[in-house]
Design a protein around this motif. Structure first.
Motif, short mmCIF file in Angstrom:
data_model
loop_
_atom_site.label_atom_id
_atom_site.label_comp_id
_atom_site.label_asym_id
_atom_site.label_seq_id
_atom_site.Cartn_x
_atom_site.Cartn_y
_atom_site.Cartn_z
N ASN A 269 0.84 -1.20 0.00
CA ASN A 269 0.00 0.00 0.00
C ASN A 269 0.88 1.25 0.00
O ASN A 269 0.69 2.18 0.77
CB ASN A 269 -0.94 0.00 1.22
N GLY A 270 1.84 1.23 -0.92
CA GLY A 270 2.84 2.27 -0.94
C GLY A 270 2.58 3.38 -1.95
O GLY A 270 1.56 3.40 -2.64
N HIS A 271 3.54 4.28 -2.04
CA HIS A 271 3.45 5.47 -2.89
C HIS A 271 4.69 5.53 -3.77
O HIS A 271 5.82 5.36 -3.30
CB HIS A 271 3.36 6.72 -2.02
N ILE A 272 4.49 5.79 -5.06
CA ILE A 272 5.59 5.86 -6.02
C ILE A 272 5.91 7.32 -6.34
O ILE A 272 5.02 8.08 -6.74
CB ILE A 272 5.26 5.12 -7.33
N THR A 273 7.15 7.71 -6.17
CA THR A 273 7.62 9.02 -6.62
C THR A 273 8.39 8.81 -7.91
O THR A 273 9.46 8.18 -7.92
CB THR A 273 8.54 9.67 -5.57
N CYS A 274 7.86 9.31 -9.00
CA CYS A 274 8.50 9.20 -10.31
C CYS A 274 9.44 10.39 -10.48
O CYS A 274 8.98 11.52 -10.58
CB CYS A 274 7.46 9.18 -11.43
N LEU A 275 10.73 10.14 -10.50
CA LEU A 275 11.70 11.22 -10.62
C LEU A 275 12.31 11.22 -12.01
O LEU A 275 13.00 10.29 -12.41
CB LEU A 275 12.80 11.06 -9.58
N GLN A 276 12.03 12.29 -12.75
CA GLN A 276 12.59 12.46 -14.08
C GLN A 276 13.61 13.59 -14.03
O GLN A 276 13.27 14.73 -13.74
CB GLN A 276 11.49 12.80 -15.09
N ALA A 277 14.86 13.24 -14.29
CA ALA A 277 15.93 14.24 -14.27
C ALA A 277 16.46 14.43 -15.68
O ALA A 277 16.82 13.46 -16.36
CB ALA A 277 17.06 13.78 -13.34
#
Length: 272
Positions: free
Chosen positions: A29-37
């Motif tokens: 039941n987690g949360h995804i942080t999509c990091l685009q650099a």
């Protein structure tokens, strides 16, 4: 694992690691942080005045926007919590900056643009050594992460192995079976302080039962021995300490971490 940091790029392994991120998020039941650099450090030989960089940046930004639109459309159809963070700069730098408040970082096995290379990713090495969060390397041919599949922990008694074991507890708690695997090398004196029995007791305190497996090395390398053992036991993930020797020594002589990262056969969780 509740807070998942996903490295976003258009490399060949991205679809695989996005699927793994989704599987982890659903399991916990987690949360995804999509990091685009997006790096503005575009280098062209002889471009002393930055003309090539200035000409290339609009197309780089356009490609990044197109990738973001596609991924956000895909994620909008998924049943997980997620957010998007876009930043300028080198990916490894931005991932490190964000890692302190994440439980895991998901990356591919190769540096961007180096998919054909037989060398392990320098970014993975930097992250594994410097990040306070463990790093999971996801090969491009992985279809999904079955969190209930067996897991193999590569144990050599080092402090790095201990760190990786502690970091992997939330993941190992889902596994149907956990193998604590050591590779026996006759004649070599044990130089580490944490026997595998202590690792098993540590997991037991967390409600995780582990089977200790001693693997004969034979003629194969330690890395190949571990990968074969994981494959034989149908493991979904391998856990290991990263760069127990110095990273330079591993680059010069070839170490277990380097060999496994050169051609990983399954997702590998690393910590240092």
């Amino acid at each position: 694992m509740k807070s998942i940091l996903l490295h976003v790029d258009g490399d060949q392994a991205f679809e695989a690691r996005m699927q793994v991120a989704l599987d982890l998020a659903r399991a916990g039941n987690g949360h995804i942080t999509c990091l685009q650099a997006v790096s503005y450090e575009v280098f062209a030989p002889g471009d002393f005045y930055g003309n090539a960089m200035a000409a290339a940046m609009p197309r780089i930004k356009e490609a990044a926007a197109e990738l973001r639109a596609k991924i956000e459309e895909d994620l909008s159809n998924e049943d997980v919590s997620w957010e998007w963070r876009f930043q300028y700069g080198m990916a490894e730098t931005r991932l490190l900056e964000q890692s302190a408040l994440h439980d895991i970082i998901l990356v591919g096995p190769n540096d961007i643009g180096e998919e054909a290379s037989r060398s392990p990713s320098s970014m993975v090495g930097e992250l594994a050594i410097k990040s306070p969060a463990p790093v999971m390397v996801v090969p491009g041919d992985v279809k999904r992460l079955d969190v209930n599949a067996p897991a193999l922990v590569a144990w050599n008694g080092s402090a790095e192995a201990c760190v990786a074991l502690r970091a992997s507890v939330p993941l190992l708690a889902h596994s149907s079976q956990v193998f604590l695997a050591t590779v026996s090398e006759p004649g070599e004196q044990q130089r580490f302080e944490f026997p595998v029995s202590e690792a098993a007791m540590y997991l037991d305190r967390h409600g995780i039962s582990a089977e200790v497996v001693e693997l004969p090395r034979g003629k194969a390398s330690i890395a190949d021995t571990l990968l074969s053992a994981a494959e034989m036991r149908e493991c979904g993930v391998m856990v290991m300490g990263a760069y127990g020797h110095s990273r330079l020594a591993e680059m010069l002589m070839g170490g277990v971490t380097r060999r496994i990262l050169t051609n990983p056969k399954l997702p590998v969780l690393l910590a240092h």
